[in-house]
Write an enzyme that holds these catalytic residues in place. Sequence first.
Site, PDB file in Angstrom:
ATOM      1  N   LYS A  53      19.529  -1.565  -8.580  1.00  0.00           N
ATOM      2  CA  LYS A  53      19.041  -0.991  -9.842  1.00  0.00           C
ATOM      3  C   LYS A  53      18.187   0.256  -9.557  1.00  0.00           C
ATOM      4  O   LYS A  53      18.326   1.289 -10.220  1.00  0.00           O
ATOM      5  CB  LYS A  53      18.206  -2.029 -10.613  1.00  0.00           C
ATOM      6  CG  LYS A  53      19.061  -3.122 -11.229  1.00  0.00           C
ATOM      7  CD  LYS A  53      18.262  -4.347 -11.654  1.00  0.00           C
ATOM      8  CE  LYS A  53      19.201  -5.465 -12.070  1.00  0.00           C
ATOM      9  NZ  LYS A  53      18.539  -6.751 -12.308  1.00  0.00           N
ATOM     10  N   GLN A  97      12.845  -9.659 -12.727  1.00  0.00           N
ATOM     11  CA  GLN A  97      14.024 -10.114 -11.981  1.00  0.00           C
ATOM     12  C   GLN A  97      14.035 -11.644 -11.864  1.00  0.00           C
ATOM     13  O   GLN A  97      13.059 -12.240 -11.409  1.00  0.00           O
ATOM     14  CB  GLN A  97      14.041  -9.458 -10.591  1.00  0.00           C
ATOM     15  CG  GLN A  97      15.264  -9.796  -9.761  1.00  0.00           C
ATOM     16  CD  GLN A  97      16.572  -9.284 -10.361  1.00  0.00           C
ATOM     17  OE1 GLN A  97      16.664  -8.157 -10.826  1.00  0.00           O
ATOM     18  NE2 GLN A  97      17.587 -10.137 -10.387  1.00  0.00           N
ATOM     19  N   ASP A 120      16.268  -5.909 -20.773  1.00  0.00           N
ATOM     20  CA  ASP A 120      17.184  -7.020 -20.474  1.00  0.00           C
ATOM     21  C   ASP A 120      17.753  -7.610 -21.763  1.00  0.00           C
ATOM     22  O   ASP A 120      18.752  -8.324 -21.741  1.00  0.00           O
ATOM     23  CB  ASP A 120      16.422  -8.140 -19.742  1.00  0.00           C
ATOM     24  CG  ASP A 120      16.764  -8.194 -18.265  1.00  0.00           C
ATOM     25  OD1 ASP A 120      17.808  -7.643 -17.880  1.00  0.00           O
ATOM     26  OD2 ASP A 120      15.981  -8.798 -17.510  1.00  0.00           O
TER      27      ASP A 120
END
Length: 291
Positions: A53, A97, A120
């Site tokens: 990412k 994460q 997200d």
Amino acid sequence: MSAQRLDGKACAAAVEEELLERINSLQSNGIEPHLAVIIVGDDPASHVYVNSKVRTCKRLGIRSTHLELPRDTSEEVLKQHILDMNSQEDLHGILIQSPLPSHVNEEALTDLIDPSKDVDGFHPSNLGRIVQGRLDGMIPCTPAGVMRMLKWADIDLSGKKAVVIGRSFNVGMTQALLLAAKGADATVTIVHSRTQNPRDECKDADLVVAAVGRPEMVQSDWIKPGAVVVDVGINRVDDATRERGWRLAGDVCADVSDVASWLSPVPGGVGPMTIAMLMENTVRSAELRMQ
Ligand code: NAP
């Protein structure tokens, strides 16, 4: 017959091209899109995902802050980091994460993220908007990536029968909602671990999206000739023929390619699209600040 490749890598490259223009326009208005990634502990796979990412951010000119915290970080400390990031004007996206260590309540942290920075798309208000048919918010990256890839390949879903295998909020359930939403208009069945005969459910589907986490579960005799198959699964399986002793496998068996009209590969299918959608959500959040 061999299925056409639903090439997530190529589609992600096209998304990135588009994003570069939007990022240029933000920059000329004095805004630098900025994503923060919080990682707790030393799970090797999580570090691989985060690095990829961060690399994509760099390639696109998105600033990234990578907050690496030790495994024993308390929930209170994590909450404080999130509150600080919420109030940081020049920060547009916050990502935690997964997985987090077991002493931390992941939902409690997600609930704290400012929904407009929830890149997200896991905040209840962003997930709830999808149920309302409001698709202009932050949509979870994996199912959003699948929808974008299907559109890119010009696959018409209207009135088609779709089966989603898996009902997690982050992938399967959201995928089912997006496929059934107005505009996509598929008729959707959700298959889960209590479904009596998943094969029978899939057998007459025009589209099968497998998001299970079981290597090569979907076999060629599950699939109607000419159906579209999207493989979301990423599984590590032992493989003594490889130097590293393992290989990546999807949830779909390779010989499905003999029956399907389209099949997404693993790797190189949904994975790159997930990251591309994360970048898009970050850019969208930065654009909202400009308005
Ligand atoms: P998850 O939270 O573990 O959910 C798995 C789902 O599969 C659950 O709904 C479960 O049903 C269902 N399931 C399990 N065994 C089943 C069976 N035998 N038959 C039918 N359904 C079954 O996993 P996830 O986060 O959704 O991820 C799924 C897969 O996608 C994993 O391989 C993951 O690594 C991969 N993934 C890939 C990306 C990407 O970027 N490519 C992103 C996210 C996830 P129940 O609800 O009944 O337990």
